[in-house]
Design an enzyme around this catalytic site. Structure first.
Site, PDB file in Angstrom:
ATOM      1  N   ASN A   9       0.871  -1.177   0.000  1.00  0.00           N
ATOM      2  CA  ASN A   9       0.000   0.000   0.000  1.00  0.00           C
ATOM      3  C   ASN A   9       0.911   1.230   0.000  1.00  0.00           C
ATOM      4  O   ASN A   9       1.477   1.574   1.031  1.00  0.00           O
ATOM      5  CB  ASN A   9      -0.889  -0.044   1.259  1.00  0.00           C
ATOM      6  CG  ASN A   9      -1.706   1.217   1.438  1.00  0.00           C
ATOM      7  OD1 ASN A   9      -1.780   2.061   0.533  1.00  0.00           O
ATOM      8  ND2 ASN A   9      -2.323   1.357   2.601  1.00  0.00           N
ATOM      9  N   TRP A  10       1.059   1.818  -1.175  1.00  0.00           N
ATOM     10  CA  TRP A  10       1.999   2.945  -1.292  1.00  0.00           C
ATOM     11  C   TRP A  10       1.489   4.203  -0.602  1.00  0.00           C
ATOM     12  O   TRP A  10       2.226   5.149  -0.421  1.00  0.00           O
ATOM     13  CB  TRP A  10       2.261   3.252  -2.769  1.00  0.00           C
ATOM     14  CG  TRP A  10       3.020   2.200  -3.513  1.00  0.00           C
ATOM     15  CD1 TRP A  10       3.470   1.007  -3.025  1.00  0.00           C
ATOM     16  CD2 TRP A  10       3.428   2.251  -4.890  1.00  0.00           C
ATOM     17  NE1 TRP A  10       4.131   0.309  -4.012  1.00  0.00           N
ATOM     18  CE2 TRP A  10       4.114   1.046  -5.172  1.00  0.00           C
ATOM     19  CE3 TRP A  10       3.268   3.184  -5.925  1.00  0.00           C
ATOM     20  CZ2 TRP A  10       4.650   0.761  -6.426  1.00  0.00           C
ATOM     21  CZ3 TRP A  10       3.788   2.896  -7.176  1.00  0.00           C
ATOM     22  CH2 TRP A  10       4.472   1.700  -7.422  1.00  0.00           C
ATOM     23  N   LYS A  11       0.200   4.229  -0.284  1.00  0.00           N
ATOM     24  CA  LYS A  11      -0.421   5.434   0.297  1.00  0.00           C
ATOM     25  C   LYS A  11      -0.134   6.643  -0.599  1.00  0.00           C
ATOM     26  O   LYS A  11      -0.030   6.487  -1.813  1.00  0.00           O
ATOM     27  CB  LYS A  11       0.050   5.632   1.745  1.00  0.00           C
ATOM     28  CG  LYS A  11      -0.166   4.372   2.590  1.00  0.00           C
ATOM     29  CD  LYS A  11       0.001   4.578   4.059  1.00  0.00           C
ATOM     30  CE  LYS A  11      -0.233   3.247   4.775  1.00  0.00           C
ATOM     31  NZ  LYS A  11      -0.132   3.361   6.235  1.00  0.00           N
ATOM     32  N   HIS A  94      -9.431   1.153   4.906  1.00  0.00           N
ATOM     33  CA  HIS A  94      -8.166   1.357   5.621  1.00  0.00           C
ATOM     34  C   HIS A  94      -8.407   2.309   6.785  1.00  0.00           C
ATOM     35  O   HIS A  94      -9.216   3.232   6.677  1.00  0.00           O
ATOM     36  CB  HIS A  94      -7.106   1.925   4.663  1.00  0.00           C
ATOM     37  CG  HIS A  94      -5.747   1.935   5.277  1.00  0.00           C
ATOM     38  ND1 HIS A  94      -5.340   2.909   6.155  1.00  0.00           N
ATOM     39  CD2 HIS A  94      -4.711   1.066   5.176  1.00  0.00           C
ATOM     40  CE1 HIS A  94      -4.109   2.646   6.559  1.00  0.00           C
ATOM     41  NE2 HIS A  94      -3.705   1.529   5.980  1.00  0.00           N
ATOM     42  N   GLU A  96      -6.863   4.738   7.841  1.00  0.00           N
ATOM     43  CA  GLU A  96      -6.678   6.172   7.528  1.00  0.00           C
ATOM     44  C   GLU A  96      -7.920   6.734   6.838  1.00  0.00           C
ATOM     45  O   GLU A  96      -8.271   7.902   7.029  1.00  0.00           O
ATOM     46  CB  GLU A  96      -5.416   6.342   6.663  1.00  0.00           C
ATOM     47  CG  GLU A  96      -4.158   6.138   7.502  1.00  0.00           C
ATOM     48  CD  GLU A  96      -2.960   5.568   6.755  1.00  0.00           C
ATOM     49  OE1 GLU A  96      -2.916   5.655   5.515  1.00  0.00           O
ATOM     50  OE2 GLU A  96      -2.071   5.009   7.436  1.00  0.00           O
ATOM     51  N   GLU A 166      -5.446  -4.950  10.597  1.00  0.00           N
ATOM     52  CA  GLU A 166      -4.394  -3.960  10.823  1.00  0.00           C
ATOM     53  C   GLU A 166      -4.663  -3.211  12.122  1.00  0.00           C
ATOM     54  O   GLU A 166      -5.434  -2.248  12.138  1.00  0.00           O
ATOM     55  CB  GLU A 166      -4.356  -2.949   9.669  1.00  0.00           C
ATOM     56  CG  GLU A 166      -4.095  -3.567   8.323  1.00  0.00           C
ATOM     57  CD  GLU A 166      -3.517  -2.533   7.351  1.00  0.00           C
ATOM     58  OE1 GLU A 166      -2.421  -2.770   6.841  1.00  0.00           O
ATOM     59  OE2 GLU A 166      -4.163  -1.491   7.136  1.00  0.00           O
ATOM     60  N   GLY A 172       2.471   2.185  10.810  1.00  0.00           N
ATOM     61  CA  GLY A 172       3.428   3.279  10.655  1.00  0.00           C
ATOM     62  C   GLY A 172       4.130   3.668  11.941  1.00  0.00           C
ATOM     63  O   GLY A 172       4.811   4.687  12.006  1.00  0.00           O
ATOM     64  N   SER A 212       3.427  -2.195  10.459  1.00  0.00           N
ATOM     65  CA  SER A 212       4.872  -2.272  10.692  1.00  0.00           C
ATOM     66  C   SER A 212       5.458  -3.644  10.372  1.00  0.00           C
ATOM     67  O   SER A 212       6.375  -4.115  11.045  1.00  0.00           O
ATOM     68  CB  SER A 212       5.221  -1.846  12.128  1.00  0.00           C
ATOM     69  OG  SER A 212       4.842  -0.497  12.345  1.00  0.00           O
ATOM     70  N   GLY A 233       2.719  -1.164   4.306  1.00  0.00           N
ATOM     71  CA  GLY A 233       2.760   0.268   4.007  1.00  0.00           C
ATOM     72  C   GLY A 233       4.183   0.720   3.762  1.00  0.00           C
ATOM     73  O   GLY A 233       4.736   0.547   2.672  1.00  0.00           O
ATOM     74  N   GLY A 234       4.808   1.288   4.786  1.00  0.00           N
ATOM     75  CA  GLY A 234       6.142   1.881   4.655  1.00  0.00           C
ATOM     76  C   GLY A 234       7.151   1.010   3.924  1.00  0.00           C
ATOM     77  O   GLY A 234       7.866   1.484   3.034  1.00  0.00           O
TER      78      GLY A 234
HETATM   79  P1  PGA Z   1       2.813   0.176   7.717  1.00  0.00           P
HETATM   80  O1  PGA Z   1       1.331   0.404   7.144  1.00  0.00           O
HETATM   81  O2  PGA Z   1       3.317  -1.087   7.111  1.00  0.00           O
HETATM   82  O3  PGA Z   1       3.580   1.382   7.287  1.00  0.00           O
HETATM   83  O4  PGA Z   1       2.674   0.081   9.209  1.00  0.00           O
HETATM   84  C1  PGA Z   1       0.472  -0.661   6.921  1.00  0.00           C
HETATM   85  C2  PGA Z   1      -0.800  -0.157   6.300  1.00  0.00           C
HETATM   86  O5  PGA Z   1      -1.259   0.933   6.663  1.00  0.00           O
HETATM   87  O6  PGA Z   1      -1.400  -0.819   5.428  1.00  0.00           O
END
Ligand code: PGA
Length: 249
Positions: A9-11, A94, A96, A166, A172, A212, A233-234
């Site tokens: 997930n590049w966000k 998600h 967010e 998640e 993050g 993470s 994500g990251g």
């Molecule tokens: P993260 O994000 O790996 O940066 O913790 C995961 C996500 O939000 O899908």
């Protein structure tokens, strides 16, 4: 056998050129095996990244979709538009989106149904915030999200969904759920599905862990019987880290 999936997930990261470069590198490095790898890019990247993908087990996804099918909804992107780029997956719910854009269970349920109607596979996210875990309410919170978001689907449609657990406190933050915490929740989710849709459906649903996840902890997380992969994500922003996670299977 359930599908093993690692989705990036590049966000809101990478401009178009940088995104295409990253996709090219991942495409080159993805091995021909039974792990499904998905790149969930920003909307504007989808069509170009689609042209980069040549591997049979590398797929494209969006990070969100509109809650309406089409029409006067300035700035929104429909499931039909997403599918027309070659994308086959879409992340829905998600944390967010839930917290920053106030997406509630009813809206997410609409999005899931629209995605399925467009032959997109929803990657449906659920997870509790830290206060809910500390209060011992995490199981109930996650069960409610799944119940309200997904449980009015027909068994046939439900079988097409991928679930991503998640925990919000792990996203993050560098704090990963322990392998035991992840397995406990994934098992509870699968049991809940079995109760509603039966064992056969529950055994077929891929449940991904997100929060993470990195090359150093992926193998331990993925070794759990009910953890079928990760939503990353990251670490998906670096081909080396992302492929390190993919290869953890
Ligand atoms: P993260 O994000 O790996 O940066 O913790 C995961 C996500 O939000 O899908």
């Amino acid at each position: 056998m359930r599908k093993k999936i690692v989705a990036g997930n590049w966000k809101m990261n990478k401009n178009l050129q940088d995104g295409v470069e990253l996709a090219k590198t991942v495409n080159r490095q993805v091995e021909d095996n039974n792990v499904i790898v998905i790149l969930c890019t920003p909307f504007i990247h989808l069509s170009e990244v689609s042209n980069v993908i040549t591997k049979d087990n590398l797929f494209l996804g969006a990070q969100n979709c509109a809650s309406e099918a089409s029409g006067a909804f300035t700035g929104e992107v429909s499931v039909d538009m997403i599918g027309s780029t070659g994308a086959e997956y879409v992340i829905i719910g998600h944390s967010e989106r839930r917290s920053y854009y106030n997406e509630d269970d009813a809206t997410l349920n609409k999005k899931v149904k629209l995605a399925l109607s467009a032959d997109l596979t929803p990657i449906f996210c659920c997870g509790e915030v830290l206060a809910e875990r500390e209060a011992g309410k995490h199981m109930k919170v996650v069960k409610d999200q799944i119940d309200k978001g997904l449980f009015d689907l027909s068994p046939d449609n439900f079988s097409k969904v991928v679930i991503a657990y998640e925990p919000v406190w792990a996203i993050g933050t560098g704090v990963t759920a322990t392998s035991g915490q992840a397995q406990e929740m994934h098992k509870a989710i699968r049991e809940m599905i079995a109760e509603k849709y039966g064992n056969q459906v529950a055994e077929g649903i891929s449940i991904l862990y997100g929060g993470s996840c990195k090359p150093s902890n992926a193998a331990e997380l993925f070794a759990n019987p009910d953890v079928d992969g990760g939503l990353i994500g990251g670490a998906s922003l670096s081909a080396a880290d992302f492929m390190g996670i993919v290869n953890a299977f």
